[in-house]
Design an enzyme around this catalytic site. Structure first.
Site, PDB file in Angstrom:
ATOM      1  N   GLY A  43    -110.617  18.372  80.009  1.00  0.00           N
ATOM      2  CA  GLY A  43    -111.012  18.140  78.624  1.00  0.00           C
ATOM      3  C   GLY A  43    -112.467  17.767  78.381  1.00  0.00           C
ATOM      4  N   GLU A  98    -115.311  11.006  79.675  1.00  0.00           N
ATOM      5  CA  GLU A  98    -113.966  11.370  79.223  1.00  0.00           C
ATOM      6  C   GLU A  98    -114.024  11.926  77.793  1.00  0.00           C
ATOM      7  OE1 GLU A  98    -111.205  12.362  79.636  1.00  0.00           O
ATOM      8  OE2 GLU A  98    -109.603  10.896  79.611  1.00  0.00           O
ATOM      9  N   ASP A  99    -113.087  12.782  77.455  1.00  0.00           N
ATOM     10  CA  ASP A  99    -113.044  13.327  76.097  1.00  0.00           C
ATOM     11  C   ASP A  99    -112.458  12.334  75.096  1.00  0.00           C
ATOM     12  OD1 ASP A  99    -110.485  13.512  77.170  1.00  0.00           O
ATOM     13  OD2 ASP A  99    -110.237  15.643  76.808  1.00  0.00           O
ATOM     14  N   ASP A 102    -106.818   7.447  74.693  1.00  0.00           N
ATOM     15  CA  ASP A 102    -105.602   7.423  73.888  1.00  0.00           C
ATOM     16  C   ASP A 102    -104.825   6.157  74.269  1.00  0.00           C
ATOM     17  OD1 ASP A 102    -103.381   8.110  72.403  1.00  0.00           O
ATOM     18  OD2 ASP A 102    -103.011  10.014  73.363  1.00  0.00           O
ATOM     19  N   SER A 103    -103.814   6.261  75.124  1.00  0.00           N
ATOM     20  CA  SER A 103    -103.127   5.047  75.580  1.00  0.00           C
ATOM     21  C   SER A 103    -104.052   4.200  76.456  1.00  0.00           C
ATOM     22  CB  SER A 103    -101.868   5.412  76.376  1.00  0.00           C
ATOM     23  OG  SER A 103    -102.210   5.935  77.646  1.00  0.00           O
ATOM     24  N   GLY A 104    -104.997   4.858  77.104  1.00  0.00           N
ATOM     25  CA  GLY A 104    -105.917   4.164  78.011  1.00  0.00           C
ATOM     26  C   GLY A 104    -105.474   4.237  79.466  1.00  0.00           C
ATOM     27  N   THR A 106    -105.034   6.792  81.565  1.00  0.00           N
ATOM     28  CA  THR A 106    -105.822   7.669  82.429  1.00  0.00           C
ATOM     29  C   THR A 106    -107.061   6.930  82.944  1.00  0.00           C
ATOM     30  OG1 THR A 106    -105.118   9.605  81.169  1.00  0.00           O
ATOM     31  CG2 THR A 106    -107.099   9.854  82.507  1.00  0.00           C
ATOM     32  N   LEU A 107    -107.783   6.287  82.023  1.00  0.00           N
ATOM     33  CA  LEU A 107    -109.017   5.597  82.405  1.00  0.00           C
ATOM     34  C   LEU A 107    -108.739   4.359  83.247  1.00  0.00           C
ATOM     35  CD1 LEU A 107    -111.038   6.102  79.146  1.00  0.00           C
ATOM     36  CD2 LEU A 107    -111.696   6.883  81.425  1.00  0.00           C
ATOM     37  N   LYS A 130    -108.953   6.906  70.130  1.00  0.00           N
ATOM     38  CA  LYS A 130    -107.859   6.618  69.186  1.00  0.00           C
ATOM     39  C   LYS A 130    -107.381   5.202  69.479  1.00  0.00           C
ATOM     40  CE  LYS A 130    -105.954  11.254  69.726  1.00  0.00           C
ATOM     41  NZ  LYS A 130    -104.688  11.973  70.001  1.00  0.00           N
ATOM     42  N   PHE A 151    -103.869  14.613  66.396  1.00  0.00           N
ATOM     43  CA  PHE A 151    -103.988  15.412  67.614  1.00  0.00           C
ATOM     44  C   PHE A 151    -105.167  16.368  67.472  1.00  0.00           C
ATOM     45  CE2 PHE A 151    -103.078  18.418  70.945  1.00  0.00           C
ATOM     46  CZ  PHE A 151    -102.676  17.579  71.972  1.00  0.00           C
ATOM     47  N   ASP A 158    -107.692  20.588  74.607  1.00  0.00           N
ATOM     48  CA  ASP A 158    -106.667  21.633  74.457  1.00  0.00           C
ATOM     49  C   ASP A 158    -105.383  21.186  73.772  1.00  0.00           C
ATOM     50  OD1 ASP A 158    -105.679  20.007  76.688  1.00  0.00           O
ATOM     51  OD2 ASP A 158    -104.225  21.627  76.963  1.00  0.00           O
ATOM     52  N   ARG A 164    -109.626  25.360  73.854  1.00  0.00           N
ATOM     53  CA  ARG A 164    -110.730  24.634  74.502  1.00  0.00           C
ATOM     54  C   ARG A 164    -112.088  25.239  74.171  1.00  0.00           C
ATOM     55  NH1 ARG A 164    -108.627  21.061  78.389  1.00  0.00           N
ATOM     56  NH2 ARG A 164    -106.812  21.784  79.523  1.00  0.00           N
TER      57      ARG A 164
HETATM   58  P1  IMP Z   1    -104.390   8.420  77.827  1.00  0.00           P
HETATM   59  O1  IMP Z   1    -104.176   8.280  79.301  1.00  0.00           O
HETATM   60  O2  IMP Z   1    -103.128   8.193  77.051  1.00  0.00           O
HETATM   61  O3  IMP Z   1    -105.519   7.566  77.306  1.00  0.00           O
HETATM   62  O4  IMP Z   1    -104.703   9.936  77.547  1.00  0.00           O
HETATM   63  C1  IMP Z   1    -105.952  10.476  77.644  1.00  0.00           C
HETATM   64  C2  IMP Z   1    -105.877  11.939  77.870  1.00  0.00           C
HETATM   65  O5  IMP Z   1    -104.913  12.531  77.023  1.00  0.00           O
HETATM   66  C3  IMP Z   1    -107.185  12.576  77.501  1.00  0.00           C
HETATM   67  O6  IMP Z   1    -107.943  12.770  78.662  1.00  0.00           O
HETATM   68  C4  IMP Z   1    -106.784  13.905  76.916  1.00  0.00           C
HETATM   69  O7  IMP Z   1    -106.777  14.876  77.923  1.00  0.00           O
HETATM   70  C5  IMP Z   1    -105.383  13.708  76.452  1.00  0.00           C
HETATM   71  N1  IMP Z   1    -105.357  13.571  74.997  1.00  0.00           N
HETATM   72  C6  IMP Z   1    -105.291  12.436  74.267  1.00  0.00           C
HETATM   73  N2  IMP Z   1    -105.305  12.684  72.964  1.00  0.00           N
HETATM   74  C7  IMP Z   1    -105.403  14.031  72.839  1.00  0.00           C
HETATM   75  C8  IMP Z   1    -105.501  14.912  71.717  1.00  0.00           C
HETATM   76  O8  IMP Z   1    -105.504  14.511  70.541  1.00  0.00           O
HETATM   77  N3  IMP Z   1    -105.604  16.232  72.008  1.00  0.00           N
HETATM   78  C9  IMP Z   1    -105.614  16.714  73.276  1.00  0.00           C
HETATM   79  N4  IMP Z   1    -105.551  15.934  74.346  1.00  0.00           N
HETATM   80  C10 IMP Z   1    -105.433  14.595  74.141  1.00  0.00           C
HETATM   81 MG    MG Z   2    -108.380  14.668  79.499  1.00  0.00          MG
END
Ligand code: IMP
Ligand code: MG
Length: 177
Positions: A43, A98-99, A102-104, A106-107, A130, A151, A158, A164
């Site tokens: 992303g 990072e793009d 969201d939940s956090g 991944t980071l 978000k 979203f 994507d 993308r």
């Molecule tokens: P997290 O681990 O929940 O913070 O998710 C982060 C990852 O979810 C990002 O790296 C994105 O790849 C994906 N993601 C989160 N929100 C969106 C969205 O609105 N569209 C597409 N991908 C998203």
């Molecule tokens: Mg991503």
């Protein structure tokens, strides 16, 4: 969501000005340091490629592939690494690119994992955030823009691997038909 509708959220101009502002801050803060940018695939690839061209300091670039989303719009909550970095980061200053936060999760996962290699510092640069959806305590040190809980697609981001290539950023809504 068979036929999603795309609604423009950010123009190329807005994205470019955000990227320039972030590149300025990063260039200032990392002058004289050994910076390694770690881009989260897929992303963030477009964001990274614009960002590095705006930096005024030398950097190294590496990539990590993390999968947290399955096919669709909901996170599984589980993060797995499918491609690791190849650059040694011990003693280096690492900036994760990072793009979207969201939940956090991944980071949080990546930060903890990179910390095992004993870098001098680890920070996060995210294009979008978000905040309302956060499940763990993590914040971007460099943030482009906070957005609502919608979203997003385009500019590298994507929906089921599509969209993308779009140069601007859109939010997706179900088509009214
Ligand atoms: P997290 O681990 O929940 O913070 O998710 C982060 C990852 O979810 C990002 O790296 C994105 O790849 C994906 N993601 C989160 N929100 C969106 C969205 O609105 N569209 C597409 N991908 C998203
Ligand atoms: Mg991503």
């Amino acid at each position: 969501m068979d036929k999603p509708r795309l609604n423009r959220l950010m123009t190329s101009e807005e994205i470019a000005s955000i990227v320039e502002k972030l590149a300025d801050q990063i260039s200032r803060d990392y002058t004289g340091k050994e910076l390694v940018l770690v881009c989260i695939l897929k992303g963030a690839f477009m964001f990274l490629s614009d960002l590095i061209r705006r930096l005024r300091i030398p950097v190294k670039v590496d990539f990590v592939r993390l999968a947290s989303y399955g096919a669709g719009m909901k996170s599984s909550g589980l993060v797995e690494i499918t491609k690791d970095i190849e650059t040694p980061v011990e003693g280096k200053d690492v900036l994760i690119v990072e793009d979207i936060v969201d939940s956090g999760r991944t980071l949080q996962f990546l930060k903890e994992r990179l910390a095992l290699s004993n870098p001098h510092s680890i920070k996060i640069c995210a294009l979008l955030d978000k905040k309302a959806r956060r499940e763990v305590e993590i914040e971007a040190d460099y943030l482009g823009k906070e957005i609502e809980d919608v979203f997003i697609v385009g500019y590298g981001i994507d929906f089921n691997e599509g969209y993308r290539h779009l140069p601007e950023i859109y939010y997706v809504t179900p088509d009214a038909q």
